[in-house]
Scaffold this active site. Structure first.
Site: not given
Length: 303
Positions: A103, A179, A247
């Site tokens: 990602t 995503k 994150k």
């Protein structure tokens, strides 16, 4: 005469190990590399080849699948730690395909496709979703974007690893954008699930009863059903850690900030995961975000 496409996989963590097993099960025993040498060797005992270095893997394979945590680790995989040239890109043959499953910021993925193209290498932007169990069974989802020439080489391997391989564009970026949006929902849903369970605990509701009712009612979500089971079991073994959502929700907010798009729920969820991380739960399962709520007694692990 058909030639066999040789595949390599880098990163035998919760997702990568299952993906490598799926490749092997489908008749594509992969070359594998992991910084934990023993993990690669253990995998290869049942089929496949454990590589001692990234250049060794790059030289041996036509398609390289990278399943590491973030953009920085992906760059290290390709170009070596600190860009010292000891990555797989140094030995991959022209026309080989690099499949990026992390990602990352979509703009980073776009730039990486161009950077690899300058080296004669093809690239597929291919973030993944579904969790470790679905990775192991070959039932996960891949959100992909790449050039037709890259798909021509890698598509059978993608299909071996995932039940759903979505083609979202003919160049990098679209896979990562989808995503990121998926991670927005996942992070917000986990935070909301934790908040709901915490309120139930605060109000003295039996947590097992609450879980049973919610999972059979309109308020249920996949994340509530999956992650609150971890809370009930008092098992915070990290299948996906708190810091993953620090994150990933950070990437969500960065992407939106670039176009001045407001994301109030994402911002709040990000702060919740940040709070959990700084409170000492960074490496625990992301369901440990529930530990930030005061005045509640969490279920204890049964002996």
């Amino acid at each position: 005469m058909n030639t066999v496409t040789r595949v390599g996989l880098i990163g035998l963590g919760a997702m990568g190990k299952g993906m490598a097993q799926s490749l092997r099960r489908a008749g594509h025993p992969p070359h594998v590399f992991d910084v934990r040498t023993e993990a690669a060797q253990a995998f290869a005992r049942d089929g496949g080849v454990a590589c001692a270095s990234l250049p060794e893997l790059g030289a041996a394979c036509d398609v390289v699948v990278s399943v590491v945590v973030n953009a920085a680790q992906t760059e290290a995989v390709l170009f070596g730690p600190g860009g010292d040239g000891m990555g797989c890109a140094s030995t991959m043959k022209p026309g080989s395909v690099f499949v990026m499953c992390s990602t990352v910021d979509p703009n980073w993925s776009v730039a990486m496709e161009k950077r690899l193209a300058a080296l004669g290498l093809l690239y597929i932007d291919a973030p993944i979703s579904g969790g470790a169990a679905r990775a192991a069974s070959g039932e996960m989802t891949m959100m992909t974007a790449g050039r037709p020439a890259a798909y021509a080489k890698a598509e059978p391997l993608l299909n071996a690893m995932a039940a759903k391989v979505y083609k979202l564009g003919d160049s990098a970026g679209a896979g990562s954008k989808v995503k990121v949006i998926n991670q927005l929902l996942a992070g917000v849903h986990i935070a909301a699930a934790a908040e709901a369970m915490a309120l139930g605990l605060r109000e003295g509701v039996d947590p097992a009863a609450l879980y049973e009712v919610i999972t059979h009612s309109a308020g249920n979500s996949w994340m509530f059903e999956n992650r609150m089971a971890h809370v009930l079991a008092a098992d915070y073994t990290p299948l996906s850690a708190v810091d993953i959502f620090v994150k990933d929700l950070g990437i969500v907010l960065d992407m939106a900030r670039a176009s001045k798009f407001p994301l109030p729920l994402s911002s709040t969820a990000h702060q919740m995961f940040m709070q959990a991380s700084t409170a000492g739960f960074a490496k625990e399962d992301d369901s440990a975000v529930i530990k930030i709520f005061p005045g509640i007694e969490l279920p204890k692990r049964k002996p």
